[in-house]
Design a protein around this motif. Structure first.
Motif, PDB file in Angstrom:
ATOM      1  N   ALA A 179     -10.211   4.541 -13.030  1.00 42.69           N
ATOM      2  CA  ALA A 179      -9.388   4.659 -14.223  1.00 42.69           C
ATOM      3  C   ALA A 179      -9.835   3.687 -15.300  1.00 42.69           C
ATOM      4  N   GLU A 180     -10.052   2.455 -14.911  1.00 40.75           N
ATOM      5  CA  GLU A 180     -10.478   1.460 -15.894  1.00 40.75           C
ATOM      6  C   GLU A 180     -11.837   1.825 -16.474  1.00 40.75           C
ATOM      7  N   ALA A 181     -12.747   2.328 -15.631  1.00 43.79           N
ATOM      8  CA  ALA A 181     -14.067   2.729 -16.122  1.00 43.79           C
ATOM      9  C   ALA A 181     -13.980   3.885 -17.118  1.00 43.79           C
ATOM     10  N   ALA A 182     -12.929   4.725 -16.980  1.00 43.13           N
ATOM     11  CA  ALA A 182     -12.738   5.851 -17.894  1.00 43.13           C
ATOM     12  C   ALA A 182     -12.000   5.456 -19.162  1.00 43.13           C
ATOM     13  N   GLY A 183     -11.679   4.159 -19.307  1.00 47.18           N
ATOM     14  CA  GLY A 183     -10.986   3.703 -20.506  1.00 47.18           C
ATOM     15  C   GLY A 183      -9.488   3.902 -20.457  1.00 47.18           C
ATOM     16  N   ILE A 184      -8.936   4.071 -19.254  1.00 50.40           N
ATOM     17  CA  ILE A 184      -7.496   4.265 -19.085  1.00 50.40           C
ATOM     18  C   ILE A 184      -6.981   3.159 -18.177  1.00 50.40           C
ATOM     19  N   GLU A 185      -6.033   2.382 -18.672  1.00 50.63           N
ATOM     20  CA  GLU A 185      -5.547   1.244 -17.902  1.00 50.63           C
ATOM     21  C   GLU A 185      -4.644   1.697 -16.762  1.00 50.63           C
ATOM     22  N   PRO A 186      -4.837   1.175 -15.553  1.00 51.13           N
ATOM     23  CA  PRO A 186      -4.009   1.586 -14.420  1.00 51.13           C
ATOM     24  C   PRO A 186      -2.676   0.846 -14.376  1.00 51.13           C
ATOM     25  N   VAL A 187      -1.625   1.593 -13.982  1.00 48.89           N
ATOM     26  CA  VAL A 187      -0.310   1.038 -13.671  1.00 48.89           C
ATOM     27  C   VAL A 187      -0.069   1.306 -12.200  1.00 48.89           C
ATOM     28  N   LEU A 188       0.176   0.266 -11.398  1.00 50.18           N
ATOM     29  CA  LEU A 188       0.315   0.418  -9.963  1.00 50.18           C
ATOM     30  C   LEU A 188       1.762   0.275  -9.521  1.00 50.18           C
ATOM     31  N   LEU A 189       2.128   1.129  -8.583  1.00 49.65           N
ATOM     32  CA  LEU A 189       3.450   1.091  -7.982  1.00 49.65           C
ATOM     33  C   LEU A 189       3.484   0.050  -6.868  1.00 49.65           C
ATOM     34  N   LEU A 190       4.521  -0.788  -6.881  1.00 51.56           N
ATOM     35  CA  LEU A 190       4.713  -1.795  -5.836  1.00 51.56           C
ATOM     36  C   LEU A 190       5.889  -1.392  -4.967  1.00 51.56           C
ATOM     37  N   HIS A 191       5.681  -1.383  -3.674  1.00 55.12           N
ATOM     38  CA  HIS A 191       6.792  -1.141  -2.767  1.00 55.12           C
ATOM     39  C   HIS A 191       6.649  -2.060  -1.565  1.00 55.12           C
ATOM     40  N   PRO A 192       6.906  -3.348  -1.750  1.00 53.91           N
ATOM     41  CA  PRO A 192       6.691  -4.297  -0.649  1.00 53.91           C
ATOM     42  C   PRO A 192       7.549  -3.992   0.571  1.00 53.91           C
ATOM     43  N   ALA A 193       8.719  -3.374   0.354  1.00 59.56           N
ATOM     44  CA  ALA A 193       9.570  -3.083   1.500  1.00 59.56           C
ATOM     45  C   ALA A 193       8.901  -2.125   2.471  1.00 59.56           C
ATOM     46  N   MET A 194       8.019  -1.249   1.964  1.00 58.95           N
ATOM     47  CA  MET A 194       7.347  -0.303   2.837  1.00 58.95           C
ATOM     48  C   MET A 194       6.152  -0.936   3.544  1.00 58.95           C
ATOM     49  N   ASP A 195       5.752  -2.125   3.115  1.00 61.98           N
ATOM     50  CA  ASP A 195       4.575  -2.769   3.685  1.00 61.98           C
ATOM     51  C   ASP A 195       4.922  -3.895   4.640  1.00 61.98           C
ATOM     52  N   THR A 196       6.217  -4.163   4.827  1.00 59.88           N
ATOM     53  CA  THR A 196       6.622  -5.236   5.729  1.00 59.88           C
ATOM     54  C   THR A 196       7.242  -4.641   6.986  1.00 59.88           C
ATOM     55  N   PRO A 197       7.150  -5.340   8.096  1.00 60.51           N
ATOM     56  CA  PRO A 197       7.659  -4.775   9.353  1.00 60.51           C
ATOM     57  C   PRO A 197       9.174  -4.680   9.342  1.00 60.51           C
ATOM     58  N   PRO A 198       9.727  -3.752  10.130  1.00 65.97           N
ATOM     59  CA  PRO A 198      11.187  -3.620  10.187  1.00 65.97           C
ATOM     60  C   PRO A 198      11.818  -4.804  10.912  1.00 65.97           C
ATOM     61  N   SER A 199      13.094  -5.028  10.629  1.00 64.08           N
ATOM     62  CA  SER A 199      13.832  -6.092  11.296  1.00 64.08           C
ATOM     63  C   SER A 199      14.661  -5.490  12.425  1.00 64.08           C
ATOM     64  N   HIS A 200      14.710  -6.180  13.542  1.00 64.27           N
ATOM     65  CA  HIS A 200      15.549  -5.750  14.646  1.00 64.27           C
ATOM     66  C   HIS A 200      16.765  -6.654  14.802  1.00 64.27           C
ATOM     67  N   ASP A 201      17.053  -7.430  13.780  1.00 64.34           N
ATOM     68  CA  ASP A 201      18.231  -8.279  13.766  1.00 64.34           C
ATOM     69  C   ASP A 201      19.392  -7.470  13.162  1.00 64.34           C
ATOM     70  N   PRO A 202      20.405  -7.096  13.956  1.00 61.87           N
ATOM     71  CA  PRO A 202      21.487  -6.257  13.419  1.00 61.87           C
ATOM     72  C   PRO A 202      22.192  -6.846  12.208  1.00 61.87           C
ATOM     73  N   SER A 203      22.182  -8.167  12.068  1.00 59.64           N
ATOM     74  CA  SER A 203      22.869  -8.764  10.923  1.00 59.64           C
ATOM     75  C   SER A 203      22.172  -8.453   9.616  1.00 59.64           C
ATOM     76  N   GLU A 204      20.925  -7.997   9.681  1.00 57.66           N
ATOM     77  CA  GLU A 204      20.165  -7.723   8.470  1.00 57.66           C
ATOM     78  C   GLU A 204      20.013  -6.232   8.180  1.00 57.66           C
TER      79      GLU A 204
END
Length: 810
Positions: free
Chosen positions: A88-113
């Motif tokens: 995209a940058e090479a084509a002269g179009i600036e990239p906008v990236l989606l962030l979803h850190p919750a999908m990249d972190t492991p699940p919690s097995h602590d019921p309080s959370e």
């Protein structure tokens, strides 16, 4: 106007099409028109317009011509296409990236959370013996991930008629069979259960398999927040080409619900919806935090019965405190995320929608969180644009147009629907032009189907609007201010229920009036009075809603504050159920009306039967059709009772000026200015003290009449004459510093209208001699006198046509 809706279709396997559909739903194509590079944080130079588009196809050579045809200079890369950032940058179009850190972190097995979502069963009537409430009607999961035997306070069984909560001894939960058996209670009463479920599946999970609880909440513990922040740092570090990062779901992502097959259907379906809303953002840790902060346990009924999903419900005071708590937590989380993005020299973009609560722009949370840009979906038309542009913040605003769904929007109707929606969007865009514009859906498919032309035309016209009025001051009659009062105040400014009700039609009519429009809550009025700068106070809504006030009018301080304002010389316009509580209008003496019970069963089943709304288990604003809400009695004006400013042709062929029902009696202190088909009063005017008051029994369907009536009640008819048109479909805008006037036909038909434009509005009051009216598009000058401009000049406009005039001295 046509409302574009998102429809999720399913593949032949009987489930939602997983990653592709959810990604399409979240990464809606973002178009923000014109520049190559966004300024870095803190840069005060005037930004050029942006155009951003979603790209998720690895075939960059195929996509690039379509992006260029739309004028895109930024591209939003979804999860599956982030590796295209260098291309995209090479084509002269600036990239906008989606962030979803919750999908990249492991699940919690602590019921309080674990994050919980509260759901409701359907209402069921109790016959002799026990009543079974099946939970599978609303939720289907392998596990509930909480134990109601050790936490019975998390479950409620509620009686519909009385609103009484049954004690735990009156019911028993059979969680293995997903049922609640009601043993107590009264025969003939209807009951429902309200219960929490943990979010155990994300929208990226295979709904045919069982998964452990997916922890996606980034704010409950410092440890979880640290994991999320590290994911953000990694994205910023690994994608140096991206100029903008867009954090999605500040709390958590989608929940999949099983919808059983309807009668006659062979299979059911999975439905995805955003689980983070104030009514769903609960886990044990956060509930404990609320109790420690406010000294009382949080009851989910406060949300589920008085705030669930719709902002039309009167909010419980504890619900407002819960919102404040969530804003505090989410704001801190977002600030940390933005600090990381800014430290990398990038900008942040926040999508305002899909139930992502915790950031309230009108309460200053966008700035406190640190967002540089805000995107809002415009499902509510012109009021949605006003909602996006109306709050105070230097953040850049990007508006998202409806989705392009070729499975539904067939080529033969696409052009018409697109043009209709764009006409409504433009109406408010002329008030304050956003920095950008977005479109959702399959743009590549639209071009392949020959539907790209209207999209390209829209982008081209937006660039023209942006180039002429972006960041220019709009004329507002020297700060003449109208206030809209409701239970939410600024927090829910410009919220439109999207149905034919008083609130909706009033906001649609007011979006481009040449005045300042502010929102004030009933609590603010009760404690501090009507604001001193209010020329008019408007209350428009259905009975017992947040918009009309309901039992808030039992507060004598609220009633006294409004009475003091009106009798002291203020203007008041009330519609529908404004101030109605307990069968009495609290402001009835000011308005000159008294509530009259509907005389027939036909009337009793309509607008004013609040029980019917409560029984429906949804917001009063959630009726599907206008016929479900109002009797269309088409009141007619009583010409000889009208003040002179309210007489004349208001530009629509229909005889009615609003819809209502015979629900009031007029007092001797009021003048009946409209009667319904049975001769009963439907609209009145009154003159309490030194002020003016008006009441309409229903919503105004003629924006021209509503505008004239409002300026009349505000005592501002001279102001209206300075900048106006005589047709409800023609709006006029003025920008004094540019000596620029814009005339726009937002209606579906060609019209002839008379436009009044006082030269003083554009700073030419004292000049001598004639003037030139220059058409900026056609390049023609038209000599015109000051008197002719004040009296009005005739224009003919096609549907959607815009005329740009610059007023010059010879």
């Amino acid at each position: 106007m046509t409302v574009f809706r998102i429809q999720l279709r399913c593949c032949g396997r009987g489930m939602m099409c997983g990653l592709r559909w959810v990604m399409l739903l979240w990464a809606a194509l973002t178009v923000s028109a014109g520049c190559r590079t966004m300024p870095p944080p803190g840069n005060s130079e005037r930004p050029a317009p942006i155009v951003t588009a979603l790209q998720r196809d690895a075939d960059w050579e195929t996509a690039l011509p379509r992006l260029r045809a739309m004028g895109c200079n930024h591209v939003w890369l979804g999860w599956a296409a982030q590796e295209l950032a260098p291309q995209a940058e090479a084509a002269g179009i600036e990239p906008v990236l989606l962030l979803h850190p919750a999908m990249d972190t492991p699940p919690s097995h602590d019921p309080s959370e674990w994050v919980h979502c509260y759901l409701k069963t359907l209402w069921k009537e109790k016959a002799e013996g026990p009543l079974s409430l099946p939970l599978s009607e609303v939720y289907d999961s392998r596990e509930f991930y909480f134990d109601p035997r050790t936490d019975p306070g998390r479950v409620r069984v509620v009686a519909r008629g009385s609103g009484r909560v049954l004690p735990p001894s009156a019911w028993e939960a059979d969680w293995s069979n997903r049922r609640i058996e009601v043993r107590g209670g009264a025969t003939g009463e209807q009951y429902r259960a309200i219960f929490p479920v943990a979010i155990v599946k994300s929208a990226h999970a295979n709904p045919q398999k069982s998964y452990p609880p997916r922890y996606t909440d980034g704010v409950s513990s410092p440890e979880r927040r640290a994991l999320h922040y590290e994911q953000v740092r990694a994205k910023v570090r690994n994608f140096p080409e991206a100029s903008v990062f867009r954090p999605t779901s500040l709390q958590y992502f989608f929940l999949l619900l099983w919808q059983p097959p309807a009668a006659g259907e062979k299979r059911g379906d999975y439905m995805a919806y955003s689980a983070y809303a104030y009514w769903a953002g609960m886990n044990p840790a956060r509930l404990a935090l609320y109790e420690a902060r406010y000294g009382e346990a949080f009851d989910p009924l406060w949300i589920m019965e008085r705030g669930y999903g719709e902002e039309g419900y009167l909010p419980h005071p504890a619900y407002r405190r819960w919102i404040d708590l969530m804003r505090e937590e989410v704001g801190e989380y977002a600030r940390g995320m933005n600090d990381i993005i800014h430290a990398g020299g990038r900008r942040s973009r926040w999508f305002w929608g899909d139930d992502w609560k915790g950031v309230e722009p009108y309460l200053g949370d966008v700035d406190r969180a640190g967002f540089d840009e805000v995107v809002l979906s415009l499902s509510g038309g012109a009021p949605s644009v006003r909602r996006l542009t109306g709050f105070s913040s230097p953040a850049r605003r990007i508006m998202r147009l409806p989705w392009i769904n070729l499975e539904r929007d067939h080529p033969e109707i696409f052009h018409e629907r697109w043009a209709e929606h764009w006409r409504w969007i433009r109406r408010e865009t002329f008030v304050r032009c956003p920095a950008g514009i977005t479109v959702g859906g399959d743009v590549r498919g639209a071009f392949d189907a020959g539907l790209g032309e209207p999209i390209v035309d829209t982008m081209r016209e937006f660039r023209k609007i942006h180039s002429r009025i972006y960041e220019k001051r709009l004329f507002d009659n020297d700060g003449l201010t109208f206030y809209i009062a409701d239970a939410w105040g600024p927090m829910r400014a410009w919220t439109v229920p999207c149905h034919y009700v008083s609130r909706t039609e009033t906001l649609k009519a007011m979006v481009d009036w040449p005045v300042k429009i502010r929102f004030v809550s009933f609590d603010q009025i009760a404690s501090g009075g009507v604001p001193d700068d209010a020329a008019l106070l408007i209350i428009a809504g259905e009975p017992d809603t947040a918009w009309a006030g309901g039992d808030l009018w039992e507060n004598p301080e609220l009633v006294g504050a409004v009475r003091a304002y009106v009798e002291g010389g203020g203007g008041l316009l009330a519609m529908g159920g404004a101030s109605l509580t307990g069968g009495t209008f609290a402001l009835g003496d000011l308005l000159g009306i008294a509530y009259r019970e509907p005389a027939t069963a036909r009337a009793a089943d309509r607008l004013w039967n609040v029980t019917r709304w409560v029984d429906a288990g949804r917001s009063p604003s959630a009726f599907d059709t206008m016929q479900d809400t109002y009797l269309k009695r088409q009141p007619e004006l009583v010409e000889d009772r009208l003040p002179p400013p309210l007489r004349g042709d208001f530009g629509l062929p229909a005889p009615s000026l609003f819809y209502g029902d015979t629900l009031i009696d007029a007092r001797a202190t009021a003048a009946v200015i409209a009667r319904d088909a049975d001769g009963g009063p439907a609209a009145v005017l009154a003159s309490p003290g030194r002020g003016r008051a008006g009441y309409l029994a229903g919503y105004g369907n003629n924006p021209r009449f509503l505008k004239v009536l409002s300026f009349y009640l505000a005592g501002a008819m001279d102001a209206l004459a300075r900048l106006d048109s005589d047709h409800p479909s023609v709006a006029v805008y003025a920008y004094p510093e540019e000596r620029l006037a814009i005339v726009f036909n937002h209606g579906p038909r060609a019209v002839d209208a008379r436009v009044r434009l006082d030269p003083a509005v554009l700073g030419l009051a004292a000049a001598e001699g004639g003037l030139l009216l220059r058409d900026l598009d056609e390049g023609r000058d038209r000599p015109v006198s000051r008197e002719a401009l004040r009296e009005g000049i005739d224009v003919s406009l096609d549907p959607g046509q815009t005329v740009y005039w610059r007023l010059e001295t010879p």
